[in-house]
Scaffold this active site. Structure first.
Site, PDB file in Angstrom:
ATOM      1  CB  ALA A   1      20.567  -4.414  44.196  1.00  0.00           C
ATOM      2  CB  SER A   2      19.449  -7.719  40.117  1.00  0.00           C
ATOM      3  OG  SER A   2      18.100  -7.500  39.744  1.00  0.00           O
ATOM      4  CE  LYS A   3      15.521  -6.587  35.854  1.00  0.00           C
ATOM      5  NZ  LYS A   3      15.655  -7.250  34.552  1.00  0.00           N
TER       6      LYS A   3
ATOM      7  CB  ILE B   1       5.671  -3.781  30.934  1.00  0.00           C
ATOM      8  CG1 ILE B   1       6.379  -2.490  30.500  1.00  0.00           C
ATOM      9  CG2 ILE B   1       5.409  -4.678  29.745  1.00  0.00           C
ATOM     10  CD1 ILE B   1       5.603  -1.636  29.520  1.00  0.00           C
TER      11      ILE B   1
ATOM     12  CB  SER C   1      13.835  -2.479  35.953  1.00  0.00           C
ATOM     13  OG  SER C   1      12.716  -2.136  36.742  1.00  0.00           O
TER      14      SER C   1
ATOM     15  CB  VAL D   1      20.422 -16.994  31.934  1.00  0.00           C
ATOM     16  CG1 VAL D   1      19.556 -17.217  30.699  1.00  0.00           C
ATOM     17  CG2 VAL D   1      19.600 -16.394  33.083  1.00  0.00           C
TER      18      VAL D   1
ATOM     19  CE1 TYR E   1      13.152  -7.681  38.477  1.00  0.00           C
ATOM     20  CE2 TYR E   1      12.635  -5.354  38.770  1.00  0.00           C
ATOM     21  CZ  TYR E   1      12.682  -6.478  37.967  1.00  0.00           C
ATOM     22  OH  TYR E   1      12.256  -6.406  36.672  1.00  0.00           O
TER      23      TYR E   1
END
Length: 249
Positions: free
Chosen positions: A156-158, A187, A141, A64, A154
């Protein structure tokens, strides 16, 4: 319920975890699913399960974060199914590392897959979603909303995905396209399996990301995604729904 009869959903990260659970849920409600993942063998096994149960499904291996592959992915989906009604971006990666020890390579990889990958799928799908007055559901998230120990890249990306989704919701509302996020927390999915932690990790910090009711399976997130992607969510756009068992309550 058959909320997705005659609807086509493209789902990334569909070989396992929330992506697979979402594909299963939408299939149960009548959708045809175009299943996308980088893990080609696992994806083929998943789609074979769907087809054996009578579902209309297709597997498509795609990175992706690669622009050319994403363009080809959308083209193949339309060639196979003739339309696209909902885009569900669940592909993602997670690494735990102290920020002062995080290499640019690691930060860039996480950002490319999670944020840029989501952007590319949204950009390429939007012309088709405008035609069907469809919708997008992205994976944010709880780390977009609170600090994640050892997860600066992670998180920062979310957070970027959350901002991207809200902008798309505003940009395309008058063209009939909705865009929302889910923010899962605690989860139980393969993304967390085999994770390595910093050598000096203080595991008391993990209490910050633990739910009040214990970890749950990906199907609890899939149910919320199905609501957002269906007509039940027709008046919801630009929203981020936490599915975290009270982690941030």
């Amino acid at each position: 319920m058959q909320r997705f009869t005659n609807k086509v959903a493209l789902i990334t990260g569909a070989a396992s975890g929330i992506g697979k659970a979402t594909a299963e849920r939408l299939i149960q409600e009548g959708a045809a699913v175009f299943c996308v993942d980088l893990q080609a063998a696992a994806l083929q096994e998943t789609v074979a399960e769907f087809e054996k149960a009578g579902a209309k499904a297709e597997a498509y291996a795609c990175d992706v974060s690669d622009e050319a592959q994403v363009k080809a992915c959308i083209q193949r989906c339309i060639a196979s199914f003739g339309q696209l009604d909902t885009l569900i971006n669940m592909a993602g990666i997670l690494r735990f590392v102290n920020t002062h020890e995080c290499s640019l390579e690691t930060f860039t990889l996480i950002t490319k897959v999670n944020l840029i990958g989501t952007f590319l799928l949204c950009r390429e799908a939007l012309p088709e979603l405008i035609k069907t007055k469809g919708n997008i559901v992205n994976a944010a998230s709880t780390s977009a909303l609170q600090g994640l120990p050892w997860g600066a890249a992670y998180g920062a990306s979310k957070a970027g995905i959350l901002a991207l989704t809200r902008s798309i919701a505003v940009d395309y509302a008058l063209q009939g396209v909705r865009a929302n996020c889910v923010a899962p927390g605690d989860i139980l999915t393969p993304i967390a399996s085999g994770l390595e932690f910093p050598k000096d990790a203080n595991f008391d910090l993990l209490r910050r990301i633990s739910s009040l009711t214990g970890g749950k399976g990906p199907e609890v997130v899939a149910g919320v995604i199905a609501m957002l992607a269906s007509e039940d969510g027709c008046h919801i756009t630009g929203e981020c729904i936490r599915v975290d068992g009270g982690t941030l309550a």
